[in-house]
Design a protein around this motif. Structure first.
Motif, mmCIF file in Angstrom:
data_model
loop_
_atom_site.group_PDB
_atom_site.id
_atom_site.type_symbol
_atom_site.label_atom_id
_atom_site.label_comp_id
_atom_site.label_asym_id
_atom_site.label_seq_id
_atom_site.Cartn_x
_atom_site.Cartn_y
_atom_site.Cartn_z
ATOM 1 N N LEU A 97 0.972 -0.835 0.357
ATOM 2 C CA LEU A 97 0.241 0.365 -0.391
ATOM 3 C C LEU A 97 0.966 1.216 0.174
ATOM 4 O O LEU A 97 2.044 1.475 0.974
ATOM 5 C CB LEU A 97 -1.608 0.023 1.253
ATOM 6 N N GLN A 98 0.800 1.440 -1.259
ATOM 7 C CA GLN A 98 1.826 3.114 -1.043
ATOM 8 C C GLN A 98 0.917 4.131 -1.234
ATOM 9 O O GLN A 98 -0.489 4.775 -1.642
ATOM 10 C CB GLN A 98 2.534 3.329 -2.709
ATOM 11 N N MET A 99 1.355 4.560 -0.001
ATOM 12 C CA MET A 99 0.530 6.365 0.603
ATOM 13 C C MET A 99 1.129 7.370 0.352
ATOM 14 O O MET A 99 2.263 8.081 0.592
ATOM 15 C CB MET A 99 0.401 6.459 2.381
ATOM 16 N N ASN A 100 0.872 8.316 -0.296
ATOM 17 C CA ASN A 100 1.121 9.311 -0.355
ATOM 18 C C ASN A 100 0.499 11.213 0.165
ATOM 19 O O ASN A 100 -1.098 10.333 0.723
ATOM 20 C CB ASN A 100 1.222 9.658 -1.920
ATOM 21 N N SER A 101 0.582 11.564 0.175
ATOM 22 C CA SER A 101 -0.300 13.184 0.647
ATOM 23 C C SER A 101 -0.460 12.558 2.197
ATOM 24 O O SER A 101 -1.777 12.814 1.763
ATOM 25 C CB SER A 101 -1.586 13.543 -0.109
ATOM 26 N N LEU A 102 -0.438 12.119 2.483
ATOM 27 C CA LEU A 102 -1.583 11.345 4.376
ATOM 28 C C LEU A 102 -1.012 12.756 4.784
ATOM 29 O O LEU A 102 -0.429 13.884 5.109
ATOM 30 C CB LEU A 102 0.121 11.095 5.147
ATOM 31 N N ARG A 103 -2.257 12.190 6.286
ATOM 32 C CA ARG A 103 -3.363 13.510 6.546
ATOM 33 C C ARG A 103 -3.744 12.971 7.812
ATOM 34 O O ARG A 103 -3.389 11.366 7.918
ATOM 35 C CB ARG A 103 -4.776 13.676 5.685
ATOM 36 N N PRO A 104 -3.073 13.848 8.429
ATOM 37 C CA PRO A 104 -3.625 13.243 10.326
ATOM 38 C C PRO A 104 -4.333 12.365 10.213
ATOM 39 O O PRO A 104 -5.070 11.804 10.778
ATOM 40 C CB PRO A 104 -4.150 14.288 10.822
ATOM 41 N N GLU A 105 -6.566 12.664 9.590
ATOM 42 C CA GLU A 105 -7.068 11.708 9.641
ATOM 43 C C GLU A 105 -7.501 10.173 9.304
ATOM 44 O O GLU A 105 -7.817 9.438 9.146
ATOM 45 C CB GLU A 105 -7.920 11.999 8.999
ATOM 46 N N ASP A 106 -5.340 9.962 8.003
ATOM 47 C CA ASP A 106 -4.794 8.253 7.705
ATOM 48 C C ASP A 106 -4.383 7.902 9.159
ATOM 49 O O ASP A 106 -4.096 6.466 9.206
ATOM 50 C CB ASP A 106 -4.248 8.572 7.505
#
Length: 124
Positions: free
Chosen positions: A81-90
């Protein structure tokens, strides 16, 4: 007996990236559909992304579309799982899950084996 082991979680600043991996131990990885779920504190577990047996079909929850990419390498018995532009809600514990069958499925009840999870924390 299928076993799943996740890795790659950690602490990252908002806007950053992480890549999660899930190693499948057992026979015939390519005969199994796979998915990533997550559970944030005080929230129910939710499906993040799911993938079919050969990677040709995927499904994402709306909040991660365009930011996360699910993939698999059947030669390595591994899902990513490539996760970009991560946010606090992630921020959540991310779980790898698998089910016998070639198709994409999104319901938690469809999945028969689970990993122990890896923590992802996104700071603002």
């Amino acid at each position: 007996q299928v076993q799943l082991v996740e890795s790659g979680g950690g602490l990252v600043q908002a806007g950053g990236s992480l890549t999660l991996s899930c190693v499948f131990s057992g026979r015939h990885f390519s005969a199994f559909g796979m998915a990533w779920f997550r559970q944030a504190p005080s929230k129910e577990r939710e499906m993040v992304a799911a993938i079919n047996w050969n990677g040709g079909s995927t499904n994402y929850t709306d909040s991660v579309k365009g930011r996360f990419t699910i993939s698999r390498d059947n030669a390595k018995n591994t899902m990513y799982l490539q996760m970009n532009s991560l946010r606090p809600e992630d921020t959540a514990v991310y779980y790898c899950a698998t089910r016998p069958g070639h198709l994409v499925r999104t319901a938690e009840s469809d999945y028969t084996s689970w990993g122990h999870g890896t923590q992802v924390t996104v700071s603002s």
